[in-house]
Structures are given as C-alpha cells and as structure tokens.
Design an enzyme around this catalytic site. Structure first.
Site, PDB file in Angstrom:
ATOM      1  N   GLU A  20      -7.858   1.200  83.025  1.00  0.00           N
ATOM      2  CA  GLU A  20      -6.933   2.182  83.015  1.00  0.00           C
ATOM      3  C   GLU A  20      -6.205   2.229  84.538  1.00  0.00           C
ATOM      4  O   GLU A  20      -6.968   2.063  85.575  1.00  0.00           O
ATOM      5  CB  GLU A  20      -7.332   3.695  83.023  1.00  0.00           C
ATOM      6  CG  GLU A  20      -6.549   4.855  83.155  1.00  0.00           C
ATOM      7  CD  GLU A  20      -7.102   5.967  82.930  1.00  0.00           C
ATOM      8  OE1 GLU A  20      -7.989   6.223  81.726  1.00  0.00           O
ATOM      9  OE2 GLU A  20      -6.920   7.150  83.414  1.00  0.00           O
ATOM     10  N   GLU A  67      -0.381   8.433  83.421  1.00  0.00           N
ATOM     11  CA  GLU A  67      -0.648   9.565  84.188  1.00  0.00           C
ATOM     12  C   GLU A  67       0.323   9.939  85.248  1.00  0.00           C
ATOM     13  O   GLU A  67       0.517  11.052  85.698  1.00  0.00           O
ATOM     14  CB  GLU A  67      -2.184   9.763  84.570  1.00  0.00           C
ATOM     15  CG  GLU A  67      -2.490   9.121  85.976  1.00  0.00           C
ATOM     16  CD  GLU A  67      -4.054   9.316  86.069  1.00  0.00           C
ATOM     17  OE1 GLU A  67      -4.794   8.427  85.460  1.00  0.00           O
ATOM     18  OE2 GLU A  67      -4.177  10.005  87.054  1.00  0.00           O
ATOM     19  N   LYS A  71     -15.157   5.593  87.033  1.00  0.00           N
ATOM     20  CA  LYS A  71     -14.135   5.660  88.397  1.00  0.00           C
ATOM     21  C   LYS A  71     -14.448   4.022  89.139  1.00  0.00           C
ATOM     22  O   LYS A  71     -15.604   4.087  89.510  1.00  0.00           O
ATOM     23  CB  LYS A  71     -14.205   6.755  89.324  1.00  0.00           C
ATOM     24  CG  LYS A  71     -13.753   7.960  88.685  1.00  0.00           C
ATOM     25  CD  LYS A  71     -12.126   7.732  88.818  1.00  0.00           C
ATOM     26  CE  LYS A  71     -11.508   8.902  87.976  1.00  0.00           C
ATOM     27  NZ  LYS A  71     -10.204   8.827  87.765  1.00  0.00           N
ATOM     28  N   ASP A  98     -11.394   3.035  85.198  1.00  0.00           N
ATOM     29  CA  ASP A  98     -10.362   3.724  85.748  1.00  0.00           C
ATOM     30  C   ASP A  98     -10.262   3.404  87.199  1.00  0.00           C
ATOM     31  O   ASP A  98     -10.928   3.755  88.076  1.00  0.00           O
ATOM     32  CB  ASP A  98     -10.144   5.407  85.432  1.00  0.00           C
ATOM     33  CG  ASP A  98      -8.756   5.930  86.119  1.00  0.00           C
ATOM     34  OD1 ASP A  98      -7.972   5.145  86.508  1.00  0.00           O
ATOM     35  OD2 ASP A  98      -8.818   6.952  85.972  1.00  0.00           O
ATOM     36  N   ASP A 133       0.390  12.887  80.677  1.00  0.00           N
ATOM     37  CA  ASP A 133      -0.491  14.300  80.875  1.00  0.00           C
ATOM     38  C   ASP A 133       0.534  15.199  80.567  1.00  0.00           C
ATOM     39  O   ASP A 133       1.470  15.541  81.348  1.00  0.00           O
ATOM     40  CB  ASP A 133      -0.772  14.296  82.301  1.00  0.00           C
ATOM     41  CG  ASP A 133      -1.709  15.533  82.722  1.00  0.00           C
ATOM     42  OD1 ASP A 133      -1.335  16.479  82.176  1.00  0.00           O
ATOM     43  OD2 ASP A 133      -2.782  15.385  83.059  1.00  0.00           O
ATOM     44  N   GLU A 192      -9.794  13.382  76.806  1.00  0.00           N
ATOM     45  CA  GLU A 192     -10.096  13.411  77.977  1.00  0.00           C
ATOM     46  C   GLU A 192     -10.843  14.560  78.677  1.00  0.00           C
ATOM     47  O   GLU A 192     -10.082  15.539  78.703  1.00  0.00           O
ATOM     48  CB  GLU A 192      -9.102  12.762  79.155  1.00  0.00           C
ATOM     49  CG  GLU A 192      -9.946  12.550  80.664  1.00  0.00           C
ATOM     50  CD  GLU A 192      -9.008  11.755  81.649  1.00  0.00           C
ATOM     51  OE1 GLU A 192      -7.879  11.701  81.341  1.00  0.00           O
ATOM     52  OE2 GLU A 192      -9.652  11.476  82.518  1.00  0.00           O
ATOM     53  N   HIS A 197      -3.812  11.972  79.039  1.00  0.00           N
ATOM     54  CA  HIS A 197      -4.348  12.193  80.373  1.00  0.00           C
ATOM     55  C   HIS A 197      -4.588  13.755  80.388  1.00  0.00           C
ATOM     56  O   HIS A 197      -3.775  14.438  80.293  1.00  0.00           O
ATOM     57  CB  HIS A 197      -3.670  11.742  81.692  1.00  0.00           C
ATOM     58  CG  HIS A 197      -4.423  12.011  82.953  1.00  0.00           C
ATOM     59  ND1 HIS A 197      -3.971  13.177  83.551  1.00  0.00           N
ATOM     60  CD2 HIS A 197      -5.320  11.486  83.700  1.00  0.00           C
ATOM     61  CE1 HIS A 197      -4.808  13.061  84.897  1.00  0.00           C
ATOM     62  NE2 HIS A 197      -5.426  12.228  84.818  1.00  0.00           N
TER      63      HIS A 197
END
Ligand code: CA
Length: 382
Positions: free
Chosen positions: A225, A251, A171, A199, A274, A334, A301
C-alpha cells in the site's frame, strides 16, 4: 425537512504512548465530528478523516465558514444536488484535502439523517447490502520508542491472531533494507497462515519501492500500500505487475474526478478511498461504480472514530464484488487496532469483532447511537 443548524466538534486527546509511521510521530488522536440538525427534530452525525499529523480544526473551519451557508434551509433529501453545489463552490480553493474531508463529513451526516428519517440503515437507502458481515484486517504495527523490531511486531501479530484476526497490515517505510528484513522477519515469525499486507505511507520513489517489492516476494505479501507518492500515478503504473503482490492506494485521493485517473489508467490493483475523506456516501458510491465498470477491487481506507467506522461499514455493505461469483473476492474492513482513547466509547462500544467477523449495523442511519458525554469529555473549545 430542512437543515436548521450544523454544529462541529473537534475532539482531541494526547496519546499515553506516541507512535511513529513513515511520516512522523503521532502524539495525539483527534477528529472532527459534524452534528446536523433539522426542523423535524432529526439529528445526523458525520466525521471528517483526521490523519495522524492533520489538525482537525481545518475541516471544522471549512464546514462552518464555507459549507454551512450553502446547506442551511436546504432539504437533506436533495443530497446529490447539495454535494455538487458544495464541490462547485469550493472548487477554486478545494478539490482535494481538507475541503473534501469537510464535504465528506456533512454528506455522511446528511445520509445518517435520511436513514433516521426513514427508519432504515444507510445501506438500504443505497440499494442494499451485498453482505451482512465482513472480514476485518488489523491495522497497527506502529513503531514505539525503544521496542525491538521485528520481535515486537511478531508479538503484536500473535495478539491479533489470538483476537481472531486472519489478516493484518504492517507499517513500513523506515528504509529499504530495514523494511525488507522486517517484512521477511515478521513472516518467518508468524508462519504463512495469516494474510499480510504492508503500507509505506508513500515513503519511497519507484526505484526503492521496486527493490522492496522484489525482495519481499517470498513472504507472500497480499498487497503493498502506498509505496510511492500519490501524485506519481505513472510511478504506480511502473510498479504494477512487477510482482504478484497487489498494488494498493487511494487514501490520499479525493472525489470521482481524482479517482477517474487511477481507475481509467489502471494504476493499482486495489483502490482505497476513505469515506470520511474522499467525499462521503454520495461521492464514494460513484467511485465504487467507476471501479466496478473497470472491474477493479475497492477496499476502503478506514482510520476514524466510531462514527466513521459505522459509516464505513454501511458503505462496505454496498460495494459489489467485481466481478460477482459464487465465491467472489470480498472487500475487507480496515480495523484500526492502534491506540485511540475514544474510538469505541463514542458509539457505546457498538462495533466489535465476533468470531473473526464484524457485523454491518442494521439500525437506522449509520446504525449507531452517539455518546454525548464522550464528545464533551474530549471536545476542544476555542
Ligand atoms: Ca495507509
């Protein structure tokens, strides 16, 4: 077969240790579960994606107030017709966001119901499995109050590696210089073995994202991402091909109409719809077909509880590599490793990683059974 009732369950629980991503602090985990009941005694289960800062009650209200009247008395085998009807009747106030999350949840429940009725896993109903197991990557690396970074992330990475992961996603989105030091620091700390993705949860604009992309090239990052806002498709086109780091997003996009723009304009390298958000099986199989037609890679996602995880595995089984080859580029699962008090308990711990792989469930429907005690324990009554 007829749909006779649709129950919704909002599950929510505070986290012992809140964590941060680039958009805020996640204080609790929640989700919205759909229980679809038929006159033949078959029940199907679905789930709406609930982002870290998203109230699950919105999707619940949409299911109960807007979708249920369309579905009651209908044959679940008319799933495609029902999907288009739901989309059309919610179009003036829908098209994206929680309305599509809600449509996704009932669509997943309908497919679970069909699979259970026929005694087949959903992937068989969708045309079969390209794979029976899948490589997961670990999603985690959220920031916790008072921890040192990147030292704590290096420790977390080593824990995932010990558990069998060979790919993981960091992250970022905490500031340009902070991110660059962090990404280079983690790569140095864990070596060049594991695949690393980053991401930003759309924390930047094109200029900032470009600086990060160029600076992290030596760290061999697999994909970047959501560097920028999902509304800025032109911005994604500017960032793509600047470096050899794949660009990924999806996503926060919904339906075949939403993805049409990303795909036809070749805005990213990797599309990430997603299942529990973009529209369920009915719509995501069409998004998958569009991606295949444009020779683009689709890696969904996933950030759901066990129901959404099982459903996503069913979907993952059906995604053709684009292109097919003897050793094609395969999608990955994921696999959220962040704190979630009921993710696994809800499905009796049925999905696990063994020897670095996760098996696609082969039992009917989504392939898992639902623990009603867990629903009762975390259910929010209003
Ligand atoms: Ca993400």
């Amino acid at each position: 077969m007829k749909i006779t009732d649709i129950k919704t369950h909002v599950l929510s629980t505070p986290l012992d240790e809140p964590f941060a991503f680039s958009q805020g602090w996640v204080m609790k985990r929640g989700t919205m579960i759909v229980e679809l009941i038929t006159d033949e005694g078959i029940t199907g289960w679905g789930e709406a994606l609930c982002h870290g800062l998203q109230p699950p009650e919105i999707a619940e209200t949409i299911v109960q107030v807007a979708l249920k009247p369309i579905l009651l008395g209908q044959d679940p085998f008319d799933v495609d017709v029902l999907w288009e009807r739901m989309y059309n009747l919610t179009r003036p106030f829908g098209q994206k966001g929680a309305v599509l999350n809600a449509i996704a949840s009932v669509d997943i429940a309908i497919w679970d119901c069909l699979g259970r009725a026929l005694g087949k896993p959903v992937h068989k109903l969708l045309g079969g499995a390209y794979r029976t197991e899948i490589q997961p990557y670990a999603t985690g690396f959220y920031r916790v109050e008072g921890k040192p970074y990147p030292a704590d992330a290096i420790e977390e990475a080593k824990r995932h590696m010990k558990n069998g992961f060979t790919a993981m996603k960091l992250k970022v989105g905490f500031g340009v210089e902070n991110d660059i030091d962090y990404i280079l620091g983690v790569r140095e700390g864990i070596g060049h073995g594991p695949k690393l993705m980053v991401d930003a949860n759309h924390a930047y604009n094109v200029g900032s994202a470009r600086r990060i992309l160029k600076a992290i090239e030596p760290a061999s990052i697999h994909w970047f991402e959501e560097p920028i806002s999902p509304e800025d498709i032109d911005g994604y086109r500017e960032l793509k091909n600047l470096t050899n780091i794949y660009l990924a997003a999806g996503e926060n996009e919904f339906s075949k109409i939403g993805f049409r723009e990303w795909i036809s304009r070749r805005a990213v390298d990797i599309l990430q719809p997603d299942l529990c958000s973009a529209g369920g099986f009915t719509e995501c199989r069409k998004i998958s077909a569009l991606a295949q037609a444009w020779h683009m890679t689709l890696i969904p996602h996933v950030w759901a509880s066990g129901i959404g995880l099982a459903a996503s595995l069913q979907f993952l089984a059906t995604i053709p590599p684009a292109p097919l080859a003897l050793n094609p580029v395969e999608p990955m699962l994921e696999y959220d490793q962040s704190s979630h008090p009921f993710r696994q308990d809800l499905i009796f711990g049925a999905i696990t990683m063994q020897e670095g792989k996760v098996q696609i469930p082969t039992a009917p429907g989504l392939g898992v059974e639902i623990n009603r005690d867990v629903i009762e324990r975390y259910k929010q009554h209003r």
